[in-house]
Design an enzyme around this catalytic site. Structure first.
Site, PDB file in Angstrom:
ATOM      1  N   MET A  26       0.846  -1.196   0.000  1.00  0.00           N
ATOM      2  CA  MET A  26       0.000   0.000   0.000  1.00  0.00           C
ATOM      3  C   MET A  26       0.888   1.256   0.000  1.00  0.00           C
ATOM      4  SD  MET A  26      -3.459  -0.951   2.014  1.00  0.00           S
ATOM      5  CE  MET A  26      -2.903  -0.642   3.669  1.00  0.00           C
ATOM      6  N   GLY A  32      10.962  -3.032   5.497  1.00  0.00           N
ATOM      7  CA  GLY A  32      10.209  -4.297   5.470  1.00  0.00           C
ATOM      8  C   GLY A  32       9.804  -4.652   4.043  1.00  0.00           C
ATOM      9  N   HIS A  33       9.250  -3.657   3.314  1.00  0.00           N
ATOM     10  CA  HIS A  33       8.894  -3.906   1.908  1.00  0.00           C
ATOM     11  C   HIS A  33      10.150  -4.186   1.080  1.00  0.00           C
ATOM     12  CE1 HIS A  33       5.660  -0.975   3.253  1.00  0.00           C
ATOM     13  NE2 HIS A  33       4.931  -1.994   2.845  1.00  0.00           N
ATOM     14  N   GLN A 144       5.631 -11.305   7.508  1.00  0.00           N
ATOM     15  CA  GLN A 144       5.126 -11.972   8.718  1.00  0.00           C
ATOM     16  C   GLN A 144       4.556 -10.977   9.729  1.00  0.00           C
ATOM     17  OE1 GLN A 144       4.580 -15.077   9.523  1.00  0.00           O
ATOM     18  NE2 GLN A 144       4.130 -14.704  11.698  1.00  0.00           N
ATOM     19  N   LYS A 145       4.938  -9.700   9.605  1.00  0.00           N
ATOM     20  CA  LYS A 145       4.397  -8.662  10.497  1.00  0.00           C
ATOM     21  C   LYS A 145       2.860  -8.722  10.544  1.00  0.00           C
ATOM     22  CE  LYS A 145       3.931  -4.418  12.326  1.00  0.00           C
ATOM     23  NZ  LYS A 145       2.663  -4.045  11.778  1.00  0.00           N
ATOM     24  N   SER A 182       4.241   1.206   8.161  1.00  0.00           N
ATOM     25  CA  SER A 182       3.956   2.551   7.642  1.00  0.00           C
ATOM     26  C   SER A 182       3.254   3.377   8.711  1.00  0.00           C
ATOM     27  CB  SER A 182       3.086   2.453   6.391  1.00  0.00           C
ATOM     28  OG  SER A 182       3.724   1.631   5.440  1.00  0.00           O
TER      29      SER A 182
HETATM   30  O1  PAF Z   1      -0.171  -5.699   3.608  1.00  0.00           O
HETATM   31  C1  PAF Z   1      -0.596  -4.808   2.833  1.00  0.00           C
HETATM   32  O2  PAF Z   1       0.076  -3.804   2.558  1.00  0.00           O
HETATM   33  C2  PAF Z   1      -1.972  -4.958   2.217  1.00  0.00           C
HETATM   34  O3  PAF Z   1      -2.858  -5.558   3.105  1.00  0.00           O
HETATM   35  C3  PAF Z   1      -1.966  -5.676   0.868  1.00  0.00           C
HETATM   36  C4  PAF Z   1      -1.468  -7.112   0.990  1.00  0.00           C
HETATM   37  C5  PAF Z   1      -1.075  -4.920  -0.116  1.00  0.00           C
HETATM   38  C6  PAF Z   1      -3.391  -5.728   0.296  1.00  0.00           C
HETATM   39  O4  PAF Z   1      -3.921  -4.447   0.130  1.00  0.00           O
END
Ligand code: PAF
Length: 278
Positions: A26, A32-33, A144-145, A182
């Site tokens: 999102m 983490g991402h 996993q968070k 975030s």
């Molecule tokens: O974890 C997230 O950021 C959201 O729940 C996801 C998996 C992108 C779905 O909108």
């Protein structure tokens, strides 16, 4: 790095991608991402990242309108980790006029976050299924968070025979233990300092299990003591559950999911740990 906004553009880009891994997000990206994207980069032929703040997973009183967004910073980070395609659809692209289908995941979506946030996992399951259908990756990466989200997505992928391998990456933490999120950007400096109590509570539970304590109620009491000693904390839940079925357990078996949701001032934080009992 190719940027695409429409489903048609995404499908066209997909045709040229070797064995893609997919990291749905999102936005407001953090380490983490990026750790998931780096892993996808190492394990797949190419990487697609989506940025879409999915309205259907937010409740009416939740933070959809103020959810943090910074597309320019996200794109710079994605270029840095060499993502191949970034898919940034609008809400109208994903939910056009007349959209009506949603996925009801069943029992694993009901406790914990599901109980506190009615409809949340239906929104997550529906958008993730749509994104998987659009991107058609070989592997999809989640953190996993969001432990219950991982369980829900594994359930959906298995039940609906979606041809993708689900990969779960470890929670990435700040050096003081706070799990990256975030939503940490909402915390004041003082709240940010106190929020380390979540990871301290999990570390205590782990130490107690390693020391031979297997009673879930004793673990929960110890965690509650740590959390409630912090000013301005309100505990939504503390759970010791089976990591697959998510039902509460009375004692720690082979492995349990220890999780919690806590309001720190106005900010709601979640954290969890998988703890092995034997
Ligand atoms: O974890 C997230 O950021 C959201 O729940 C996801 C998996 C992108 C779905 O909108």
């Amino acid at each position: 790095m190719k940027q695409v906004k429409t489903i048609q553009e995404m499908r066209a880009a997909r045709r040229g991608l070797p064995a893609p891994g997919f990291v749905p997000t999102m936005g407001f990206l953090h380490e983490g991402h990026l750790s998931l994207i780096r892993r996808a980069k190492a394990e797949c032929g190419s990487v697609v990242v989506s940025i879409f703040v999915n309205p259907t997973q937010f409740g009416v009183n939740e933070d959809l309108s103020r959810y943090p967004r910074d597309a320019a910073h996200d794109l710079a980070l994605l270029a840095g980790v060499e993502a191949d395609v970034v898919f940034m659809p609008t809400a109208e692209e994903i939910y056009p006029q007349g959209f009506a289908t949603s996925i009801d995941v069943g029992p694993v979506a009901e406790p914990l976050e599901g109980a506190m946030r009615p409809g949340h996992f239906s929104g997550v399951a529906t958008v993730v299924t749509k994104l998987l259908n659009i991107v058609q990756p070989e592997r999809a990466y989640f953190g996993q968070k969001d432990a219950q989200q991982c369980v829900v997505i594994r359930r959906v992928v298995a039940d609906l025979n979606i041809p993708v391998e689900v990969v779960i990456g470890d929670t990435v933490r700040n050096p003081d233990g706070l799990a990256l999120s975030s939503r940490n950007s909402y915390l004041t400096d003082e709240e940010r300092r106190r929020a380390t109590a979540l990871s301290r509570a999990l570390a205590t539970a782990r130490q107690m299990v390693e020391g031979g304590e297997h009673r879930a109620s004793v673990l929960k009491d110890a965690m509650r003591d740590i959390l409630s000693s912090e000013e301005g904390f309100s505990v939504d839940y503390i759970s010791v559950a089976d990591p697959v079925a998510l039902n509460e357990v009375e004692s720690v078996g082979v492995e349990v999911l220890v999780s919690m949701a806590v309001r720190v001032g106005t900010v709601r934080l979640i954290d969890n740990a998988l703890i092995r009992g034997s």
